[in-house]
Scaffold this active site. Structure first.
Site, short mmCIF file in Angstrom:
data_model
loop_
_atom_site.label_atom_id
_atom_site.label_comp_id
_atom_site.label_asym_id
_atom_site.label_seq_id
_atom_site.Cartn_x
_atom_site.Cartn_y
_atom_site.Cartn_z
N ARG A 1 -28.72 21.21 -53.38
CA ARG A 1 -28.80 19.87 -52.79
C ARG A 1 -28.29 19.89 -51.37
O ARG A 1 -27.34 20.60 -51.05
CB ARG A 1 -27.95 18.89 -53.61
CG ARG A 1 -28.54 18.56 -54.97
CD ARG A 1 -27.69 17.59 -55.71
NE ARG A 1 -26.29 17.97 -55.63
CZ ARG A 1 -25.28 17.13 -55.62
NH1 ARG A 1 -25.50 15.84 -55.67
NH2 ARG A 1 -24.05 17.56 -55.57
N SER B 1 -21.42 28.09 -55.51
CA SER B 1 -20.75 28.16 -56.81
C SER B 1 -20.88 29.51 -57.50
O SER B 1 -21.48 29.63 -58.57
CB SER B 1 -21.29 27.06 -57.70
OG SER B 1 -21.24 25.86 -57.00
N ASP C 1 -17.83 25.06 -56.47
CA ASP C 1 -18.10 23.70 -56.96
C ASP C 1 -16.90 23.08 -57.67
O ASP C 1 -16.68 21.86 -57.61
CB ASP C 1 -19.36 23.63 -57.84
CG ASP C 1 -19.38 24.64 -58.98
OD1 ASP C 1 -18.47 25.49 -59.04
OD2 ASP C 1 -20.32 24.59 -59.80
#
Ligand code: GLC
Length: 497
Positions: free
Chosen positions: A108, A177, A230
């Site tokens: 994203r 992540s 993350d």
């Protein structure tokens, strides 16, 4: 004539006998198959059991490994990575910031406009792009180029109101992540890939410089101001809204946790002691392993045949990437050893990872009286039709066994962190302890989430449980990275003067 009648009567009787014998045989075969299936499922259930005593052993083993991982580099399967985030958002962050969140099958790009203490998040926009599977195992150059081109597309299509004053660079927090050994807040080398990614040439490389080079190739003027996991992003995002957030857990494609540690309790920390006295640690708990973990033959074969054998064992028991695959493996053995779906093994059942955790979750959550969701998933995904109600019920039971084990182990992990922080008992003064949780598995698999919450409460006991709150930090990791970038903006002094 009479002879003929007698003859045909004898033949008829013989045929009837044969048919009856066949039916009996078939019934016996069927009941034999069912008994075999039940035995397989019962054995699996037994091996997956997580009684509270076992969970306490898991939590204690987690704590021991946390200590070992903090003591020295390579001291434990738990990497306990230093994040260089020594102060968390206070809520007064201001300005326009970006985040890039890469960690699973999607990534994203996010833009956040922060309005300081009074106004909070004024505006937030995100765009999600799925990563073509060939890029997950392709070349580093291709992957980062793809990402940077999407960032460029996002930025160049934004309206006038988001144009920064001339000479001012855009600043971005990069949520990456995967396990990274940070060398500063905005640099770090990739230790290994997880979750189905495998691009050897990136291992050992500085991921920020890889991204920066790709951004430059796009001709974009953008600075990567922070590199965060993350879990660290979620902790920061959670803290922005709630001052009592002390840990964050991701339950999604992968699983991991981060928490706030006292800096002097990190023997391997060789830097300056941070002013706050605290440091966020990215545990990489997905790699946790202990003899107390309830592993079955299905988990062992899943691991052996995975891209990263011997690694991420805790993750392989818990996270969204693997739960559906565990179910597929058990169903395959039922098909092979107990003819669970008839005389032949359904060919699609042999395809690894064809059954995804969202499919499993919808079968598990099927409340229809005839379990028609289960029937339709079996048909659509595995090409299996005409299952009996009994068969479908057995499949729901398998979902329950697998999800329950994963959820209870996650709760044990959280309990281990709280114990390490001394927050597993009721404090004398009224102290709130908030754990921020995020990830698709937590968000969408309601049964998983409920079992996790009730197990944690069970482990804490009524009194301590009253001060511990599990909070869904929706999309916290992206905004968290933007907040950390804001807190380390190169224009900070300029803006405050
Ligand atoms: C994997 C990664 C870890 C990440 C987690 C959740 O375990 O190694 O860095 O935090 O997935 O996305």
């Amino acid at each position: 004539m009479r002879k003929v009648v007698i003859g045909s009567a004898v033949i008829c009787a013989a045929t009837a006998c044969a048919v009856a014998a066949l039916i009996v045989k078939h019934r016996m075969k069927k009941s034999g198959r069912w008994a075999r299936a039940e035995a397989i499922v019962n054995d699996f259930e037994e091996k997956c059991a997580t009684p509270i005593g076992k969970l306490r052993q898991v939590a204690d083993a987690m704590m021991v490994e946390m200590h070992a991982g903090l003591a020295s580099e390579g001291g434990s399967k738990l990497k306990m990575l230093i994040s260089y985030v020594d102060s968390l958002p206070k809520g007064d962050e201001k300005g326009l910031f970006y985040a890039l969140d890469l960690g699973g099958t999607n990534f994203r790009v996010i833009r956040v406009q922060l309005g300081g203490k009074e106004r909070g998040v004024i505006n937030q926009e995100a765009e999600e792009v799925s990563i073509p599977p060939h890029l997950m195992v392709g070349s580093s150059f291709e992957l980062f180029d793809f990402i940077a081109s999407e960032v460029a597309r996002f930025v160049t299509s934004e309206s006038e109101e988001y144009q920064l004053p001339a000479g001012r660079q855009r600043e971005l927090g990069f949520t990456f992540s995967f396990p990274v050994r940070q060398t500063s807040l905005a640099s770090g080398t990739l230790i290994k890939w997880t979750k189905g990614f495998s691009i050897e040439e990136t291992v050992g490389e500085d991921v920020v410089s890889e991204l920066t080079k790709a951004i430059e190739r796009q001709g974009l003027d953008l600075r990567v101001a922070a590199l965060v996991n993350d879990t660290v992003g979620t902790l920061a995002g959670g803290r922005y809204y709630d001052n009592d957030v002390v840990a964050a857990v991701i339950l999604g494609t992968g699983t991991n946790a981060a928490y706030v540690e006292r800096a002097h309790a990190i023997p391997k920390w060789h830097g300056l002691l941070p002013k706050s006295g605290e440091m966020v640690i990215n545990m990489e708990w997905g790699n946790f392993r202990s003899s107390h973990l309830p592993l079955t033959e299905y988990d062992l074969s899943l691991d052996t045949e995975s891209l990263n054998p011997g690694e991420q064992i805790f993750e392989k028991l818990i996270s969204g990437m693997y739960l559906g695959e565990i179910l597929r493996r058990v169903l395959l053995s039922l098909a092979e050893e107990a003819s669970f779906f008839g005389d032949t093994v359904p060919p699609k059942l042999m395809v690894p990872f064809i059954l995804r955790t969202p499919h499993m979750s919808s079968m598990h959550l099927d409340t229809s009286s005839d379990l028609r969701v289960v029937a339709s998933k079996l048909k659509d995904i595995l090409g299996i039709s005409n299952t009996s109600f009994k068969t479908r019920k057995m499949i729901v039971k398998l979902c329950e066994i697998i999800a329950k084990r994963g959820a209870r182990l996650s709760a044990a992990g959280i309990f281990g962190i709280l114990k390490k922080q001394g927050r597993d008992v009721l404090a004398t003064e009224k102290q709130r302890t908030v754990v921020a949780l995020d990830g698709g598995l937590f968000e969408h698999y309601t049964t998983f989430r409920k079992i996790l919450e009730s197990t944690l409460a069970e482990m804490l006991g009524e009194e301590a449980a009253s001060s511990v709150i599990i909070k869904h930090a929706n999309d916290g990791s992206g905004i968290g990275a933007a907040l950390i970038a804001a807190a380390h903006s190169q224009y900070l002094e300029l803006d405050s003067s």
